[in-house]
Design a protein around this motif. Structure first.
Motif, PDB file in Angstrom:
ATOM      1  N   THR A  39      -9.991   0.079  -6.693  1.00 38.59           N
ATOM      2  CA  THR A  39     -10.556   0.977  -7.689  1.00 38.59           C
ATOM      3  C   THR A  39      -9.432   1.598  -8.515  1.00 38.59           C
ATOM      4  O   THR A  39      -8.266   1.217  -8.381  1.00 38.59           O
ATOM      5  N   GLY A  40      -9.776   2.538  -9.377  1.00 37.87           N
ATOM      6  CA  GLY A  40      -8.777   3.202 -10.205  1.00 37.87           C
ATOM      7  C   GLY A  40      -8.786   2.705 -11.636  1.00 37.87           C
ATOM      8  O   GLY A  40      -9.321   1.638 -11.942  1.00 37.87           O
ATOM      9  N   PRO A  41      -8.158   3.450 -12.543  1.00 34.88           N
ATOM     10  CA  PRO A  41      -8.176   3.116 -13.968  1.00 34.88           C
ATOM     11  C   PRO A  41      -7.186   2.031 -14.383  1.00 34.88           C
ATOM     12  O   PRO A  41      -7.232   1.549 -15.508  1.00 34.88           O
ATOM     13  N   GLY A  42      -6.300   1.650 -13.495  1.00 32.41           N
ATOM     14  CA  GLY A  42      -5.265   0.683 -13.854  1.00 32.41           C
ATOM     15  C   GLY A  42      -5.738  -0.758 -13.806  1.00 32.41           C
ATOM     16  O   GLY A  42      -6.746  -1.092 -13.178  1.00 32.41           O
ATOM     17  N   LYS A  43      -4.984  -1.611 -14.466  1.00 30.50           N
ATOM     18  CA  LYS A  43      -5.279  -3.037 -14.480  1.00 30.50           C
ATOM     19  C   LYS A  43      -4.890  -3.675 -13.142  1.00 30.50           C
ATOM     20  O   LYS A  43      -3.946  -3.250 -12.510  1.00 30.50           O
ATOM     21  N   THR A 167     -14.805  -4.324  -6.160  1.00 30.08           N
ATOM     22  CA  THR A 167     -13.863  -3.895  -7.189  1.00 30.08           C
ATOM     23  C   THR A 167     -14.564  -3.062  -8.258  1.00 30.08           C
ATOM     24  O   THR A 167     -15.783  -3.071  -8.380  1.00 30.08           O
ATOM     25  N   GLY A 168     -13.747  -2.376  -9.043  1.00 31.48           N
ATOM     26  CA  GLY A 168     -14.244  -1.599 -10.176  1.00 31.48           C
ATOM     27  C   GLY A 168     -13.788  -0.158 -10.120  1.00 31.48           C
ATOM     28  O   GLY A 168     -13.509   0.391  -9.057  1.00 31.48           O
ATOM     29  N   ARG A 169     -13.712   0.447 -11.279  1.00 30.72           N
ATOM     30  CA  ARG A 169     -13.297   1.846 -11.382  1.00 30.72           C
ATOM     31  C   ARG A 169     -14.273   2.783 -10.682  1.00 30.72           C
ATOM     32  O   ARG A 169     -15.434   2.458 -10.486  1.00 30.72           O
ATOM     33  N   VAL A 187      -2.622   3.756 -13.997  1.00 28.31           N
ATOM     34  CA  VAL A 187      -2.131   3.325 -15.305  1.00 28.31           C
ATOM     35  C   VAL A 187      -0.810   4.027 -15.595  1.00 28.31           C
ATOM     36  O   VAL A 187      -0.723   5.248 -15.528  1.00 28.31           O
ATOM     37  N   VAL A 188       0.211   3.252 -15.889  1.00 30.03           N
ATOM     38  CA  VAL A 188       1.478   3.803 -16.375  1.00 30.03           C
ATOM     39  C   VAL A 188       1.598   3.533 -17.875  1.00 30.03           C
ATOM     40  O   VAL A 188       1.794   4.446 -18.671  1.00 30.03           O
TER      41      VAL A 188
END
Length: 204
Positions: A39-43, A167-169, A187-188
């Motif tokens: 999960t999370g906002p990153g690719k 998976t998924g945000r 995300v960086v």
């Protein structure tokens, strides 16, 4: 301190680390099918999952994929797996695209429910050692699926040695609590912020 002294000190340090590591590994003897969340906002959430699928194929472990939400889009992963490993991978698409593209909540819910019914049958089949539910967290976040029903199924009906990846945000807290392994992608930097569109081989 001379180079010889540095090398000797390094060897002694590594010897101690190895001994500690060996003691720790001796206590890790259990095996089980894992509930895994990316999960999370990153690719990288789905990309990492497809990397796990490559590992499973290499170990002769049958796998299945059910794609939620973004299924309408052609991807390199799907093309590669269906062309080269049709006997190892079942690949199913239950979505029709991102929710802002479909703009039809009832249809999105129906697709998500159909995808979950299929996912349950694939997970119940002990022949499938790894089942990836790609972007199901989006369907759960939007309440297209009941989170309690999904968690209960994973905890009570998943075969003992089957791994399931979701998976998924914005994974819901109930799923994170139930999972054995959770990774949050941060995300960086992302080129989208600089006007660069999604590109073949990197995003899809």
């Amino acid at each position: 301190m001379t180079e010889i002294d540095k090398n000797t000190r390094h060897a002694e340090k590594m010897k101690k680390i190895k001994a500690a590591r060996d003691r720790m590994m001796a206590t890790k003897t259990g095996e089980k099918g894992l509930i895994i969340v990316h999960t999370g906002p990153g690719k990288g959430k789905s990309s990492s999952g497809f990397g796990m699928i490559m590992r499973c194929i290499a170990h002769d472990m049958p796998v299945a994929v059910v794609q939620f939400i973004k299924g309408a889009m052609a991807t390199g992963e799907r093309a590669f797996l269906e062309e080269h490993f049709p006997d190892k991978v079942q690949f199913h698409v239950s979505g029709e695209g991102f929710t802002w593209e479909t703009q039809d909540r009832e249809r999105d819910i129906a697709k998500a429910e159909a995808g979950w019914e299929l996912a349950k049958s694939l997970i119940r089949d002990p022949a499938n050692r790894f089942v990836m539910l790609d972007e199901i967290n989006i369907a759960l976040r939007n309440d297209y699926l009941d989170i309690d029903a999904v968690v209960d199924f994973l905890l009570t009906e998943k075969p003992e040695m089957t791994h399931v990846l979701l998976t998924g945000r914005n994974a819901k807290p109930e799923l994170i609590e139930a999972a054995d392994l959770v990774t949050e992608m941060a995300v960086v930097k992302h080129p989208f912020r600089d006007g660069i569109k999604a590109q073949a081989g990197v995003e899809f």
